[in-house]
Design an enzyme around this catalytic site. Structure first.
Site, PDB file in Angstrom:
ATOM      1  N   ASN A   9       3.325   2.630  -0.082  1.00  0.00           N
ATOM      2  CA  ASN A   9       3.250   1.168  -0.001  1.00  0.00           C
ATOM      3  C   ASN A   9       1.783   0.773   0.102  1.00  0.00           C
ATOM      4  O   ASN A   9       1.163   0.958   1.143  1.00  0.00           O
ATOM      5  CB  ASN A   9       4.035   0.700   1.238  1.00  0.00           C
ATOM      6  CG  ASN A   9       3.838  -0.777   1.532  1.00  0.00           C
ATOM      7  OD1 ASN A   9       3.417  -1.540   0.662  1.00  0.00           O
ATOM      8  ND2 ASN A   9       4.139  -1.182   2.758  1.00  0.00           N
ATOM      9  N   LYS A  11       0.567  -2.074   0.199  1.00  0.00           N
ATOM     10  CA  LYS A  11       0.407  -3.389   0.846  1.00  0.00           C
ATOM     11  C   LYS A  11      -0.494  -4.262  -0.045  1.00  0.00           C
ATOM     12  O   LYS A  11      -0.452  -4.123  -1.260  1.00  0.00           O
ATOM     13  CB  LYS A  11      -0.152  -3.239   2.259  1.00  0.00           C
ATOM     14  CG  LYS A  11       0.589  -2.177   3.067  1.00  0.00           C
ATOM     15  CD  LYS A  11       0.284  -2.279   4.523  1.00  0.00           C
ATOM     16  CE  LYS A  11       0.795  -1.042   5.231  1.00  0.00           C
ATOM     17  NZ  LYS A  11       1.037  -1.257   6.632  1.00  0.00           N
ATOM     18  N   HIS A  98      10.271  -5.176   5.363  1.00  0.00           N
ATOM     19  CA  HIS A  98       9.115  -4.519   5.984  1.00  0.00           C
ATOM     20  C   HIS A  98       8.707  -5.311   7.226  1.00  0.00           C
ATOM     21  O   HIS A  98       8.785  -6.550   7.232  1.00  0.00           O
ATOM     22  CB  HIS A  98       7.957  -4.450   4.983  1.00  0.00           C
ATOM     23  CG  HIS A  98       6.842  -3.563   5.463  1.00  0.00           C
ATOM     24  ND1 HIS A  98       5.918  -3.989   6.391  1.00  0.00           N
ATOM     25  CD2 HIS A  98       6.538  -2.278   5.177  1.00  0.00           C
ATOM     26  CE1 HIS A  98       5.069  -2.993   6.635  1.00  0.00           C
ATOM     27  NE2 HIS A  98       5.423  -1.947   5.913  1.00  0.00           N
ATOM     28  N   GLU A 100       5.996  -6.213   8.358  1.00  0.00           N
ATOM     29  CA  GLU A 100       4.988  -7.262   8.132  1.00  0.00           C
ATOM     30  C   GLU A 100       5.637  -8.518   7.548  1.00  0.00           C
ATOM     31  O   GLU A 100       5.221  -9.631   7.846  1.00  0.00           O
ATOM     32  CB  GLU A 100       3.868  -6.720   7.227  1.00  0.00           C
ATOM     33  CG  GLU A 100       2.978  -5.742   7.997  1.00  0.00           C
ATOM     34  CD  GLU A 100       2.331  -4.656   7.153  1.00  0.00           C
ATOM     35  OE1 GLU A 100       2.257  -4.789   5.920  1.00  0.00           O
ATOM     36  OE2 GLU A 100       1.903  -3.641   7.754  1.00  0.00           O
ATOM     37  N   GLU A 169      10.736   2.516  10.644  1.00  0.00           N
ATOM     38  CA  GLU A 169       9.306   2.342  10.854  1.00  0.00           C
ATOM     39  C   GLU A 169       9.073   1.653  12.193  1.00  0.00           C
ATOM     40  O   GLU A 169       9.133   0.406  12.261  1.00  0.00           O
ATOM     41  CB  GLU A 169       8.709   1.475   9.742  1.00  0.00           C
ATOM     42  CG  GLU A 169       8.891   2.023   8.357  1.00  0.00           C
ATOM     43  CD  GLU A 169       7.816   1.521   7.411  1.00  0.00           C
ATOM     44  OE1 GLU A 169       7.048   2.352   6.921  1.00  0.00           O
ATOM     45  OE2 GLU A 169       7.712   0.306   7.210  1.00  0.00           O
ATOM     46  N   GLY A 175       0.225   1.409  10.813  1.00  0.00           N
ATOM     47  CA  GLY A 175      -1.188   1.074  10.663  1.00  0.00           C
ATOM     48  C   GLY A 175      -1.999   1.228  11.933  1.00  0.00           C
ATOM     49  O   GLY A 175      -3.137   0.765  12.017  1.00  0.00           O
ATOM     50  N   SER A 214       2.018   5.503  10.194  1.00  0.00           N
ATOM     51  CA  SER A 214       0.848   6.369  10.311  1.00  0.00           C
ATOM     52  C   SER A 214       1.126   7.813   9.898  1.00  0.00           C
ATOM     53  O   SER A 214       0.630   8.748  10.532  1.00  0.00           O
ATOM     54  CB  SER A 214       0.268   6.305  11.732  1.00  0.00           C
ATOM     55  OG  SER A 214      -0.162   4.989  12.023  1.00  0.00           O
TER      56      SER A 214
END
Ligand code: PEP
Length: 252
Positions: A9, A11, A98, A100, A169, A175, A214
């Site tokens: 991904n 992003k 996701h 985010e 996740e 991140g 990560s």
């Protein structure tokens, strides 16, 4: 055995030159047969470019994925991209939910379920992302949160799980450089497999369960050794060709 999948991904990162170099590098390295499914999810504006590179590379190992999709098939939804448009550019996978998108764009569990169905209506495979925040983990409500995120999906017919992937996740690991330990990840993945089994019986055994948060070449091996971890959704490390290839090799 569930076939492994590694999805990168990007992003909101990259450029035309970056896409050309990274995709070219992945194809050159993975031109030998690999046992894992590999997917690249660039920003949507680069989908046609990456689609073209993948098609001209004549390499069916690497598949294209989108990072987001509109839930409707067409209409007055300025700025959205419909599932049919993604399918036109050979997207095989679409990320939905996701963290985010949930946190920064306010996507709800129901909207995510609508997107999940929209993706499947167009014969693509949703990669459903779920995960708890640090506060939720510390409050001991991880499984309640995940169950709530899954609830609207469990209202759908069992067959939807024949063409779907789940990525666990933990939000605190995305991140941040803080990976879940293999035991923490396996605990959730085994809960996920059991929960799916309770819902859809034997279909559950073939659902690819990915870990994301990560993932790096040096932690991928131990995570992948866990019984219910079938691959990875990789953010930051998918932007580095050598790191991404190293993670793909772990899952191969
Ligand atoms: C992600 O964006 O899905 C992700 C897991 O990011 P990172 O690997 O950078 O934590």
């Amino acid at each position: 055995m569930v076939k492994p999948l590694v999805a990168g991904n990007w992003k909101m990162n990259g450029s035309r030159i970056f896409a050309e170099e990274l995709v070219g590098g992945v194809l050159a390295d993975l031109s030998r047969s690999v046992c894992a499914d590999i997917a690249l999810c660039p920003p949507s504006i680069y989908l046609p470019q990456v689609c073209q590179i993948l098609t001209s590379g004549n390499n069916s190992i690497v598949r294209l994925g989108a990072q987001n999709v509109g839930a409707q098939d067409e209409g007055a939804y300025t700025g959205e991209i419909s599932p049919g448009m993604l399918a036109e550019f050979d997207c095989h996978y679409v990320l939905v939910g996701h963290s985010e998108r949930r946190a920064l764009f306010g996507e709800t569990n129901q909207q995510i379920a609508d997107k999940f169905q929209a993706v499947q209506r167009h014969k693509m495979v949703p990669i459903l992302c779920i995960g708890e925040s640090l506060e939720q983990r510390e409050a001991g409500i991880t499984f309640e949160v995940l169950a709530e995120q899954l609830a609207p999906l469990f209202q759908l017919p069992d067959e939807v799980w024949k063409q779907a992937v789940i990525a666990y996740e933990p939000v605190w690991a995305i991140g941040t450089g803080k990976t879940a330990t293999p035991e923490q990840a396996q605990e959730v993945h085994s809960w996920l497999r059991d929960t799916l089994r309770g819902q859809v019986n034997e279909i559950a055994d073939n659902v690819q369960l990915l870990y994301g948060g990560s993932v790096k070449p040096d932690n991928a091996k131990l995570l992948f050794a866990q019984q219910d971890i079938n691959g990875f959704l990789v953010g930051g490390a998918s932007l580095n060709l050598q790191d991404f290839l190293a993670i793909c090799r772990v899952a191969d």
